[in-house]
Write a protein that holds these residues in place. Structure first.
Motif: not given
Ligand code: HEC
Length: 141
Positions: A118, A136, A121
């Motif tokens: 994450n 992802k 991201i």
């Protein structure tokens, strides 16, 4: 008339920002597309994290933090203006999260791995949205 051999190749540049969305480039053979140091590092990070995912799913622990990852602080970017204060903050957050994957008990590995992914991201949302769907896939559901 002299014949020029032109090699046409299609580059699917994973669009980082909208001005660089998927584009097709026609380049003579002498002028290969040059991948930036950062892009090469990213691909390496991708591979290592795909390995980590496999290890964790197999009930094993990733062993040593890959020191190459620290190059995120210095690697040349395609667009050097990307390295602003936010980029530095995201890089630190990412390195910290990543180090914890190599430093955690078995039962929190999935959590730590997903936190690290994450953090990839999070940075990508501000700099380079193209690869997010691919990144992802590294998450452990
Ligand atoms: C601090 C910001 C930041 C973090 C953290 C980050 N990225 Fe990136 N990523 C970028 C930027 C900027 C580029 C474009 C690099 C360039 O073109 O020079 C990029 C490019 C990429 C690419 C495309 C490479 C190519 O050109 O083929 C992939 C895939 C990628 N990152 C995956 C990841 C993964 C996986 C992680 C976490 C393990 C991660 N990134 C963490 C900013 C980041």
């Amino acid at each position: 008339m002299k014949q020029f051999v032109l090699i046409f190749f299609t580059l699917l540049v994973v669009g980082c920002n909208s001005k660089k969305e998927t584009k097709v480039e026609i380049t003579p053979v002498t002028n290969f597309y040059k991948q930036s140091e950062m892009a090469a590092l990213m691909l390496l990070m991708y591979e290592k994290n795909a390995e980590n995912k496999k290890l964790i799913l197999a009930g094993k622990s990733p062993k040593t933090f890959p020191e190459e990852f620290l190059k995120i602080h210095t690697a040349k970017l395609t667009d050097s203006t990307d390295r602003n204060q936010d980029f530095k903050t995201f890089s630190n957050y990412y390195i910290n999260s990543m180090q914890q994957v190599f430093n955690s008990p078995q039962d929190s590995l999935i959590n730590k791995h997903n936190t690290a992914i994450n953090s990839c991201i999070a940075c990508h949302e501000t700099t380079c949205v193209g690869p997010i769907p691919r990144i992802k896939k590294l998450l452990i559901q």
